[in-house]
Design an enzyme around this catalytic site. Structure first.
Site, short mmCIF file in Angstrom:
data_model
loop_
_atom_site.label_atom_id
_atom_site.label_comp_id
_atom_site.label_asym_id
_atom_site.label_seq_id
_atom_site.Cartn_x
_atom_site.Cartn_y
_atom_site.Cartn_z
N HIS A 19 36.14 30.13 47.72
CA HIS A 19 35.97 30.48 46.30
C HIS A 19 37.32 30.35 45.60
O HIS A 19 38.29 29.85 46.16
CB HIS A 19 35.34 31.85 46.14
CG HIS A 19 36.09 32.97 46.82
ND1 HIS A 19 37.39 33.30 46.50
CD2 HIS A 19 35.72 33.83 47.79
CE1 HIS A 19 37.78 34.31 47.25
NE2 HIS A 19 36.79 34.65 48.06
N HIS A 22 40.52 31.68 47.53
CA HIS A 22 40.99 30.80 48.60
C HIS A 22 41.63 29.56 47.99
O HIS A 22 42.66 29.07 48.45
CB HIS A 22 39.82 30.30 49.47
CG HIS A 22 38.99 31.40 50.09
ND1 HIS A 22 37.67 31.59 49.78
CD2 HIS A 22 39.31 32.35 51.01
CE1 HIS A 22 37.20 32.59 50.50
NE2 HIS A 22 38.17 33.08 51.25
N CYS A 127 31.40 55.86 62.82
CA CYS A 127 30.23 55.62 61.97
C CYS A 127 29.44 54.47 62.57
O CYS A 127 29.97 53.36 62.73
CB CYS A 127 30.64 55.28 60.55
SG CYS A 127 29.22 54.77 59.51
N CYS A 130 29.20 51.51 60.10
CA CYS A 130 30.40 50.67 60.01
C CYS A 130 30.75 50.06 61.35
O CYS A 130 31.52 49.10 61.41
CB CYS A 130 31.61 51.49 59.55
SG CYS A 130 31.43 52.27 57.95
N CYS A 144 30.50 59.32 55.72
CA CYS A 144 31.07 58.00 55.52
C CYS A 144 30.84 57.58 54.08
O CYS A 144 29.71 57.64 53.58
CB CYS A 144 30.40 56.99 56.46
SG CYS A 144 30.83 55.28 56.06
N HIS A 147 28.35 54.57 53.95
CA HIS A 147 26.97 54.75 54.41
C HIS A 147 26.39 56.13 54.11
O HIS A 147 25.21 56.37 54.35
CB HIS A 147 26.89 54.46 55.92
CG HIS A 147 27.22 53.05 56.26
ND1 HIS A 147 28.52 52.62 56.47
CD2 HIS A 147 26.43 51.96 56.39
CE1 HIS A 147 28.50 51.32 56.74
NE2 HIS A 147 27.26 50.89 56.69
N LYS A 299 35.88 41.64 39.25
CA LYS A 299 36.51 41.15 40.46
C LYS A 299 35.65 40.06 41.09
O LYS A 299 34.43 40.06 40.97
CB LYS A 299 36.59 42.34 41.41
CG LYS A 299 37.38 42.10 42.66
CD LYS A 299 37.26 43.36 43.50
CE LYS A 299 37.79 43.11 44.88
NZ LYS A 299 37.54 44.25 45.75
N LYS A 302 31.36 38.63 46.43
CA LYS A 302 30.17 37.97 46.93
C LYS A 302 28.92 38.65 46.41
O LYS A 302 27.97 38.02 46.01
CB LYS A 302 30.16 38.00 48.46
CG LYS A 302 31.02 36.96 49.08
CD LYS A 302 31.07 37.16 50.58
CE LYS A 302 31.89 38.37 50.92
NZ LYS A 302 31.92 38.65 52.36
#
Length: 519
Positions: A19, A22, A127, A130, A144, A147, A299, A302
């Site tokens: 993207h 990169h 977790c 994670c 967490c 989560h 920002k 994705k």
RNA sequence: GGCGGCGUAGCUCAGUCGGUUAGAGCGGCGGCUUCAUAAGCCGUAGGUCGUUGGUUCAAGUCCAACCGUCGCUACCA
């Protein structure tokens, strides 16, 4: 003047398509490598992919395939993208490359033998979501934060690199070499990380038991474990130039320049120097840190689906134009905004109206008033000397700006030469002079001056816009104008020979008309 | 919570370790020009440099606080 230059991009993690972020890093590295080559230096540019770690394993499991297949797919995607876009790297390294594995293992062994790696049991809150242990900062009210569930207590034995032992050395080194990390404020951030209050532990966990993660490089001193990612990823910069024995290593490592985004400042500013110190290798010359691209003030992400694909930009506007925008618009180190209207505005103003149009009018008149051949110049008048001096000044400014990592300033400076040449044309008005018996004899000088200015412009632009530069040379009747010649000789005034056949050609950058705001 | 960035003309931003009337590009407006991609050139448009208070002979430029905003806090450049 140094004779070698080594530039690296980070190795990109193979869980996403290339993207704008990169692309920016890679383009900056490519530009630097090209510029240093232009100066006749021996250059090496390294880019590649980071392929180990649990996220890749996850993706593979989701898809019912192997991590190796996932990694290879994305690695090829990155490589193909850079190839198509003309990125002139010297090696595309993958952390799964056999030579890299050997280098990583040899370094692990070396650090282990030096007693800097410790095996110990770690007990903490794990977790399941994670799939990792949480730190205090990962939790909110005991849950967490990602989560929102309570982690379970678990213990695990792992290997830890005692990087804290190098912190005071590192802080002193950074203080003693203030431009090691640049721009400056990132240096201050690293110093803050090294301070007591930062909460950054002095120990870096560098292993994972295979039952939890087997996608990685096996530890040479314990085959029940694989190396965990940062340790193996960072070492790519050494593998890339033949550590520890290759002659390339001796040539390039001392002049190495890392280009990174600000998100990976900690590994590069803290972990990496400590690792290098532990194996007795010198630090890279500079750690160059850039900011983020914001898309409509958001920002790059994705999940937001707002990635800007370099290939889409290439199809829509041409990669040179996109590349120009990236280098021209961002102040290295700071965040910048990207949007298509901004891109279009920049293309039209700088590339179409100024550069492209100057090429068109110059070559059109050369065709019309000089039989399409680069004319022979007469004695320069005051106006010609102004252009010549401007070209010389811009040449030195570009050098200064590129070396101090200010691509946007370098391009600004080059635009200044183009502006000056456009103004010069207005002053000489060859389209009138050609029809005026009293002034007709100055036309060859005028057109030569413009052609020569374009040649110098193309030389200076070649690191930034290689294809455009090449095209300008071609239209000026020059073949591979950069072959066997280097800065500063390349920009010496008068380098263009009279009599070369020129060619007008279609607009270099067609103006992009916006019918209506697509918003 | 901790740390950090940013807040300068309509827009995007520069302002090089404090110093003459605060700059650029784009846009807008007026004019010139026609070689050229309706491009170029000239002129112009007047922003309390987020707020308050400090330091200083002097602050957009240093300090403090505050407001707004964005981000980072071990794997998205």
């Amino acid at each position: 003047m140094s004779e070698a230059f080594y530039v690296t991009t980070p190795i990109y993690y193979v869980n996403a398509e290339p993207h704008i972020g990169h692309t920016y890093t890679t383009v900056v590295a490519d530009m630097l490598a090209r510029y240093h080559r232009l100066k006749g230096e021996t250059c090496f540019m390294l880019t590649g992919t980071d392929e180990h770690g649990d996220k890749i394993l996850e993706v593979a499991q989701e898809r019912g395939t192997t991590p190796d297949a996932v990694a290879t797919e994305y690695a090829q995607l990155f490589k193909k993208t850079w190839d198509q876009l003309g990125i002139d790297y010297d090696r595309f390294i993958r952390t799964t490359d056999p030579d890299h594995r050997l280098v990583v293992q040899s370094i692990l062994q070396k650090v282990y033998d030096a007693g800097e790696i410790e095996f110990k049991e770690y007990e903490g809150l794990y977790c399941v979501g994670c799939e990792r242990f949480l730190t205090d900062r990962d939790m909110v009210d005991g849950l967490c934060r990602d989560h929102e569930r309570a982690p379970e207590s678990r213990s695990e034995s792992n290997y830890f690199f005692n990087m804290g032992a190098h912190f005071s050395w590192l802080a002193e080194t950074i203080e003693a070499h203030p431009d090691f990390i640049r721009p400056e404020h990132y240096r201050n951030e690293v110093l803050a990380m090294l301070s007591e209050e930062s909460g950054l532990g002095g120990e870096l966990c560098i292993s994972r038991p295979k039952e939890r993660l087997d996608w990685g490089i096996e530890l040479p001193f314990d085959n029940r474990y694989v190396c965990y990612v940062w340790f193996d990823a960072l070492i790519n910069y050494l593998t890339g130039v033949g550590y520890p024995d290759g002659s390339e290593f001796e040539t390039f490592w001392p002049v190495s320049e890392h280009i990174i985004g600000k998100d990976i400042l900690k590994p590069h500013g803290v972990f990496w120097p400590c690792m290098l110190h532990a194996i007795g290798a010198p630090l890279p010359r500079h750690l160059n840190v850039h900011g983020f691209w914001n898309l409509d003030n958001r920002k790059v992400s994705k999940s937001l689906g707002n990635l800007v694909s370099p290939q889409v930009m290439d199809e829509r506007y041409g990669f040179e134009a996109f590349r120009y925008f990236l280098l021209r618009e961002m102040v290295f180190g700071q965040d910048s905004s990207f949007s298509e209207p901004l891109l279009i505005a920049r293309i039209n103003a700088d590339l179409a109206n100024n550069l492209g149009n100057l090429v068109s009018r110059t070559l059109n008149m050369t065709g019309r008033f000089a039989d399409g051949l680069v004319p022979r110049a007469g004695a320069p008048g005051e106006a010609e000397l102004v252009i010549e001096e401007t070209a010389a000044r811009v040449t030195s400014e570009v050098d200064e700006h590129v070396l101090s990592l200010r691509p946007q300033r370098a391009l600004e400076s080059i635009m200044g030469l183009i502006d000056a040449t456009n103004r010069y044309l207005e002053l000489r008005e060859p389209w009138k002079a050609a029809k005026d018996p009293e002034r007709a004899d100055q036309v060859p000088t005028t057109l030569y001056t413009c052609c020569e200015s374009l040649r110098v412009t193309a030389v200076l632009l070649s690191a930034f816009l290689p294809q455009t530069s090449h095209e300008i040379f071609s239209r000026l009747g020059l073949g591979n104008a950069l072959e066997g010649a280097f800065l500063p000789e390349l920009t010496r005034w008068g380098g263009l020979e009279a009599g070369l056949p020129t060619r007008k050609g279609p607009p270099l950058f067609p103006r992009i008309e916006v019918t209506e705001d697509s918003k």
